[in-house]
Structures are given as C-alpha cells and as structure tokens.
Write a protein that holds these residues in place. Structure first.
Motif, PDB file in Angstrom:
ATOM      1  N   PHE A  99       0.860  -1.176   0.000  1.00 61.20           N
ATOM      2  CA  PHE A  99       0.000   0.000   0.000  1.00 61.20           C
ATOM      3  C   PHE A  99       0.898   1.227   0.000  1.00 61.20           C
ATOM      4  CE2 PHE A  99      -3.247  -2.891   1.639  1.00 61.20           C
ATOM      5  CZ  PHE A  99      -4.366  -2.437   0.967  1.00 61.20           C
ATOM      6  N   LEU A 100       0.438   2.273  -0.628  1.00 64.06           N
ATOM      7  CA  LEU A 100       1.200   3.515  -0.638  1.00 64.06           C
ATOM      8  C   LEU A 100       0.350   4.592   0.022  1.00 64.06           C
ATOM      9  CD1 LEU A 100       3.899   4.688  -1.721  1.00 64.06           C
ATOM     10  CD2 LEU A 100       2.606   5.507  -3.675  1.00 64.06           C
ATOM     11  N   THR A 101       0.814   5.120   1.141  1.00 64.83           N
ATOM     12  CA  THR A 101       0.082   6.170   1.851  1.00 64.83           C
ATOM     13  C   THR A 101       0.526   7.526   1.341  1.00 64.83           C
ATOM     14  OG1 THR A 101      -0.040   4.786   3.835  1.00 64.83           O
ATOM     15  CG2 THR A 101      -0.463   7.146   4.110  1.00 64.83           C
ATOM     16  N   LEU A 102      -0.439   8.335   0.931  1.00 63.68           N
ATOM     17  CA  LEU A 102      -0.113   9.651   0.402  1.00 63.68           C
ATOM     18  C   LEU A 102       0.496  10.520   1.493  1.00 63.68           C
ATOM     19  CD1 LEU A 102      -3.283  10.358  -1.749  1.00 63.68           C
ATOM     20  CD2 LEU A 102      -1.051   9.584  -2.522  1.00 63.68           C
ATOM     21  N   GLU A 103       1.572  11.198   1.116  1.00 62.18           N
ATOM     22  CA  GLU A 103       2.275  12.042   2.077  1.00 62.18           C
ATOM     23  C   GLU A 103       1.350  13.133   2.612  1.00 62.18           C
ATOM     24  OE1 GLU A 103       6.307  14.825   2.259  1.00 62.18           O
ATOM     25  OE2 GLU A 103       5.852  13.635   0.486  1.00 62.18           O
ATOM     26  N   GLY A 104       1.361  13.298   3.934  1.00 57.52           N
ATOM     27  CA  GLY A 104       0.556  14.334   4.558  1.00 57.52           C
ATOM     28  C   GLY A 104      -0.915  13.993   4.695  1.00 57.52           C
ATOM     29  N   SER A 105      -1.267  12.703   4.488  1.00 57.72           N
ATOM     30  CA  SER A 105      -2.670  12.318   4.609  1.00 57.72           C
ATOM     31  C   SER A 105      -2.757  10.883   5.117  1.00 57.72           C
ATOM     32  CB  SER A 105      -3.370  12.414   3.253  1.00 57.72           C
ATOM     33  OG  SER A 105      -2.979  11.336   2.420  1.00 57.72           O
ATOM     34  N   ASN A 106      -3.992  10.459   5.372  1.00 56.72           N
ATOM     35  CA  ASN A 106      -4.221   9.071   5.782  1.00 56.72           C
ATOM     36  C   ASN A 106      -4.773   8.230   4.641  1.00 56.72           C
ATOM     37  OD1 ASN A 106      -3.447   9.460   8.508  1.00 56.72           O
ATOM     38  ND2 ASN A 106      -5.416  10.452   8.909  1.00 56.72           N
ATOM     39  N   ILE A 107      -4.688   8.777   3.418  1.00 52.58           N
ATOM     40  CA  ILE A 107      -5.244   8.084   2.257  1.00 52.58           C
ATOM     41  C   ILE A 107      -4.258   7.027   1.765  1.00 52.58           C
ATOM     42  CG2 ILE A 107      -6.055   8.338  -0.115  1.00 52.58           C
ATOM     43  CD1 ILE A 107      -6.809  11.213   0.564  1.00 52.58           C
ATOM     44  N   GLU A 108      -4.745   5.800   1.670  1.00 56.82           N
ATOM     45  CA  GLU A 108      -3.924   4.736   1.103  1.00 56.82           C
ATOM     46  C   GLU A 108      -4.392   4.454  -0.318  1.00 56.82           C
ATOM     47  OE1 GLU A 108      -4.142   1.417   3.807  1.00 56.82           O
ATOM     48  OE2 GLU A 108      -2.135   1.887   4.569  1.00 56.82           O
ATOM     49  N   LEU A 109      -3.450   4.504  -1.254  1.00 54.47           N
ATOM     50  CA  LEU A 109      -3.791   4.189  -2.631  1.00 54.47           C
ATOM     51  C   LEU A 109      -4.056   2.694  -2.755  1.00 54.47           C
ATOM     52  CD1 LEU A 109      -1.230   6.342  -4.632  1.00 54.47           C
ATOM     53  CD2 LEU A 109      -3.581   6.862  -4.067  1.00 54.47           C
ATOM     54  N   PRO A 110      -4.798   2.293  -3.793  1.00 54.54           N
ATOM     55  CA  PRO A 110      -5.075   0.879  -3.985  1.00 54.54           C
ATOM     56  C   PRO A 110      -3.795   0.046  -4.044  1.00 54.54           C
ATOM     57  CG  PRO A 110      -6.427   2.200  -5.445  1.00 54.54           C
ATOM     58  CD  PRO A 110      -5.453   3.133  -4.791  1.00 54.54           C
ATOM     59  N   LEU A 111      -3.954  -1.240  -3.806  1.00 53.00           N
ATOM     60  CA  LEU A 111      -2.837  -2.161  -3.759  1.00 53.00           C
ATOM     61  C   LEU A 111      -1.967  -2.040  -5.001  1.00 53.00           C
ATOM     62  CD1 LEU A 111      -1.854  -4.385  -1.826  1.00 53.00           C
ATOM     63  CD2 LEU A 111      -3.103  -6.025  -3.240  1.00 53.00           C
ATOM     64  N   GLY A 112      -0.672  -1.880  -4.788  1.00 49.20           N
ATOM     65  CA  GLY A 112       0.265  -1.774  -5.894  1.00 49.20           C
ATOM     66  C   GLY A 112       1.411  -2.743  -5.712  1.00 49.20           C
ATOM     67  N   TYR A 113       2.208  -2.887  -6.757  1.00 46.42           N
ATOM     68  CA  TYR A 113       3.296  -3.855  -6.746  1.00 46.42           C
ATOM     69  C   TYR A 113       4.591  -3.156  -7.152  1.00 46.42           C
ATOM     70  CZ  TYR A 113      -0.489  -7.134  -6.301  1.00 46.42           C
ATOM     71  OH  TYR A 113      -1.599  -7.792  -5.839  1.00 46.42           O
ATOM     72  N   TRP A 209       5.992  31.520  -4.938  1.00 43.63           N
ATOM     73  CA  TRP A 209       5.602  31.828  -3.561  1.00 43.63           C
ATOM     74  C   TRP A 209       5.772  30.582  -2.693  1.00 43.63           C
ATOM     75  CZ3 TRP A 209       2.301  30.918  -7.521  1.00 43.63           C
ATOM     76  CH2 TRP A 209       1.303  29.962  -7.352  1.00 43.63           C
ATOM     77  N   ILE A 210       5.755  30.821  -1.394  1.00 45.12           N
ATOM     78  CA  ILE A 210       5.811  29.738  -0.407  1.00 45.12           C
ATOM     79  C   ILE A 210       4.551  29.843   0.439  1.00 45.12           C
ATOM     80  CG2 ILE A 210       7.094  28.737   1.518  1.00 45.12           C
ATOM     81  CD1 ILE A 210       9.625  30.033   0.393  1.00 45.12           C
ATOM     82  N   ASP A 211       3.791  28.759   0.520  1.00 48.04           N
ATOM     83  CA  ASP A 211       2.526  28.823   1.251  1.00 48.04           C
ATOM     84  C   ASP A 211       2.744  28.698   2.757  1.00 48.04           C
ATOM     85  OD1 ASP A 211       2.792  26.100   1.891  1.00 48.04           O
ATOM     86  OD2 ASP A 211       1.516  25.445   0.236  1.00 48.04           O
ATOM     87  N   ASP A 212       1.651  28.700   3.502  1.00 49.21           N
ATOM     88  CA  ASP A 212       1.721  28.682   4.966  1.00 49.21           C
ATOM     89  C   ASP A 212       2.318  27.393   5.531  1.00 49.21           C
ATOM     90  OD1 ASP A 212       0.573  31.173   4.977  1.00 49.21           O
ATOM     91  OD2 ASP A 212      -1.471  30.435   5.328  1.00 49.21           O
ATOM     92  N   PHE A 213       2.384  26.361   4.709  1.00 55.36           N
ATOM     93  CA  PHE A 213       2.936  25.084   5.150  1.00 55.36           C
ATOM     94  C   PHE A 213       4.391  24.894   4.716  1.00 55.36           C
ATOM     95  CE2 PHE A 213      -1.645  24.620   4.610  1.00 55.36           C
ATOM     96  CZ  PHE A 213      -2.015  24.165   5.876  1.00 55.36           C
ATOM     97  N   GLY A 214       4.948  25.955   4.111  1.00 60.70           N
ATOM     98  CA  GLY A 214       6.335  25.884   3.675  1.00 60.70           C
ATOM     99  C   GLY A 214       6.529  25.275   2.301  1.00 60.70           C
ATOM    100  N   GLN A 215       5.430  24.967   1.613  1.00 57.28           N
ATOM    101  CA  GLN A 215       5.512  24.394   0.275  1.00 57.28           C
ATOM    102  C   GLN A 215       5.830  25.489  -0.742  1.00 57.28           C
ATOM    103  OE1 GLN A 215       5.160  21.125  -1.208  1.00 57.28           O
ATOM    104  NE2 GLN A 215       5.943  22.395  -2.880  1.00 57.28           N
ATOM    105  N   LYS A 216       6.819  25.240  -1.598  1.00 54.79           N
ATOM    106  CA  LYS A 216       7.162  26.169  -2.663  1.00 54.79           C
ATOM    107  C   LYS A 216       6.257  25.941  -3.869  1.00 54.79           C
ATOM    108  CE  LYS A 216      12.076  26.836  -1.514  1.00 54.79           C
ATOM    109  NZ  LYS A 216      13.467  26.719  -2.008  1.00 54.79           N
ATOM    110  N   TRP A 217       5.886  27.046  -4.523  1.00 52.04           N
ATOM    111  CA  TRP A 217       5.008  26.997  -5.688  1.00 52.04           C
ATOM    112  C   TRP A 217       5.570  27.845  -6.821  1.00 52.04           C
ATOM    113  CZ3 TRP A 217       0.349  24.255  -5.995  1.00 52.04           C
ATOM    114  CH2 TRP A 217      -0.095  23.695  -4.799  1.00 52.04           C
ATOM    115  N   ARG A 218       5.281  27.427  -8.031  1.00 50.39           N
ATOM    116  CA  ARG A 218       5.634  28.208  -9.218  1.00 50.39           C
ATOM    117  C   ARG A 218       4.459  28.141 -10.178  1.00 50.39           C
ATOM    118  NH1 ARG A 218       9.926  28.992 -13.083  1.00 50.39           N
ATOM    119  NH2 ARG A 218       9.269  30.919 -14.120  1.00 50.39           N
TER     120      ARG A 218
END
Length: 327
Positions: A99-113, A209-218
C-alpha cells in the motif's frame, strides 16, 4: 564527458520538477474517460508518492475500467523503481503487494506492486522504453526541457498520450508538423497553472511563492495539454463576429496573408490565408479551419526560418490558417 553529461542531466531534472495539482489533472481528464476502459496507462515521469496523475488514476482505477496502471520516475542517485496496479494480478506479482500512503494524509492508494529498476527511471532508459512498448496510453507532465524529445519518442512508438507542455512548444518545427498533420492537437484547458516545486528549487522574482505550510510553488501562464485522444470540445466552431477590412487587417510585407492580432478578431468573411497568434490552436475546430503552416517554416516564406514583418517590423509568432469552404 560522461560525467559532464550526467551533471547536465541531473541539473535539468531538478529544474524540471513541477508537480501538477490533482484539481488540474481532474479538470482535463474528465474529457477523455471513454478512452481509458480496458487500457494500460503509463505515467513515465511520475513518482507515485508525489504525482497527482498517479493519485487520480489509482483512486479512479475501477471507475475508468483500467486494466493496468504503471508509474516510473527519474531518481538522480541510485536505482529507481516502478509501481503497478493490475485489474487481474499476475501470479508472478502476488507475493509482493504494497500500500502507498499519500504524504501528509491518511489516504492509502489501492494495492500496488513495487519492482526495483536497474536503471535510474529516466523515460529514455531501456527499462522505461520496454514498459512504453507494452502500454496503451501515456499520461504525465514530462520535463519541459526535454519536451521535444519526449513527444518524438511517443510518436516513434505510436502511443496514445495526454501530456502537459509549454505553449511555446507549438512553434518547434517538429511539434507543429504533428499539429498540422492532425496527428495531435491541444487539450481542453490552457493558460495559467500552478505547480508544486521541491525544496531545492531556487526562488524566482515573479510567479513564485511559499505557502503557509512551507511548500514552494511556481505558476506559469502559458501551459497547455497536448494529446491525440479525441474529445467533444475540440469540434466546437469558433464564433466569429469581425468583418474584414484591409486597413484593420494588413498583409505582411513579403507574404500573401493578412495579419490578425487577436483570435477573437478573426474575420468571418475572409477566405484567404490569415496569420493568427499561436493561442488560436487552443480554440481551433478541425472542421472550421485548415492549418497552412507556421510563419518561419512555411515552405514559401521568402526568408525561411524568420518571422513575417509588417512595415519592416517583425511580428510575433503566427500560425497560418484558412477557413474551410462552407458545406
């Protein structure tokens, strides 16, 4: 020399790390759902832990009716890996699910190999090309600096695709040839698009810009989608309201075509050749207009390789079009 090539490649990949938002992916992909049933989709420039393309297809795997989803991505140091989701899991893969859990969330992507790659995951590597040969459709945001090479590879292997690119790529001779021959066209959406960029990305004076969470954007204002998948919207005629007058639409100094500065001002009653901005391709219906060429590379340009002029002043890039005869 090999060391220099590696450094150049690594630098280019760092500068090309633009991560598309899932809202932009969903906004475009909704126009093509009928194309994906039973298909193997390959995201060959996508780290599953970061990629919105992978997230979209993984979460909509069953709804779209995919047979398989594969992702590979370039890894600067060490070996990369591929991740697959199957509708029907092969016996050889049943021992290594994850399973792959999305960074910053509790969402698990469907079963992968997961399968380790021996190479770095670059789309030009032999391992990636082998997967490309197996897949049906490529959907990704390829490195902008390698866009021309990426497109040519897709046509070399005769693949369906939906990819993000810079609108200026339209003016590349090879790219325009594919557009003119109706082997590909622009997607449904275009214009301003914001991308996440990694921590090592150097700040820019504008559109950064850099958002409130420190993420850089372009953000970039000239982004569009390139595809050879048909969709309903591209067959809608452009509504024309402007009447032709010689004063408002002068001819180029040494080429028999009128100049049109804005797509919205294309005259409805002119049957000759017209030079229009490249943004026209975002609105073109193949049933309404023929593509004659692009200014610099149209065969009868007396100054082949150079743009047209008006009163001895060079005009910005123009696409030559002609209205189709009314049926």
């Amino acid at each position: 020399m090999a060391g220099n090539n590696s450094l150049t490649k690594a630098k280019a990949n760092k500068e090309d790390e633009f991560y598309t938002q899932i809202s932009d992916v969903e906004k475009e992909l909704k126009h093509y759902t009928k194309h994906f049933k039973g298909k193997h989709v390959f995201c060959n420039c996508d780290d599953p832990e970061e990629s919105s393309f992978w997230r979209y297809f993984a979460l909509n795997f069953s709804r779209l009716g995919l047979s398989r989803l594969t992702s590979t991505h370039y890894k600067e140091s060490g070996e990369s890996y591929r991740l697959d989701i199957y509708k029907d899991v092969p016996e050889s893969e049943k021992h290594k699910p994850t399973f792959l859990t999305l960074e910053g969330s509790n969402i698990e992507l469907p079963l992968g190999y997961i399968t380790d790659l021996k190479e770095d995951g670059d789309f030009r590597s032999q391992e990636s090309i082998a997967i490309l040969q197996e897949c049906d459709i490529v959907v990704t945001n390829p490195p902008f600096s390698l866009f021309r090479e990426f497109i040519i590879q897709l046509f070399d292997y005769q693949k369906d695709f939906l990819i993000i690119g810079n609108q200026n790529a339209i003016t590349y001779k090879e790219i325009f040839n594919y557009l003119q021959s109706n082997q590909m066209w622009l997607g449904a959406n275009y214009g301003d698009m914001a991308f996440k960029v990694p921590d090592h990305y150097e700040p820019r004076k504008t559109r950064f810009w850099i958002d409130d969470f420190g993420q850089k954007w372009r953000s970039l204002g000239n982004i569009c989608w390139f595809t050879n998948l048909d969709f309903k919207k591209r067959h809608e005629d452009l509504i024309l309201y402007k009447k032709y007058t010689p004063d408002e639409f002068p001819k180029y100094d040494e080429y028999d075509a009128i100049n049109v500065n804005k797509v919205a001002e294309i005259p409805y009653d002119y049957d000759g050749i017209m030079g229009v901005p490249i943004t026209f391709l975002n609105k073109r219906s193949p049933e309404q207009f023929d593509l004659i060429g692009i200014d610099r590379y149209v065969p009868d340009n007396p100054h082949y390789g150079k743009r047209f002029t008006l009163n001895n002043k060079e005009v910005y890039a123009r696409i030559l079009i002609k209205r189709k005869a009314s049926k």
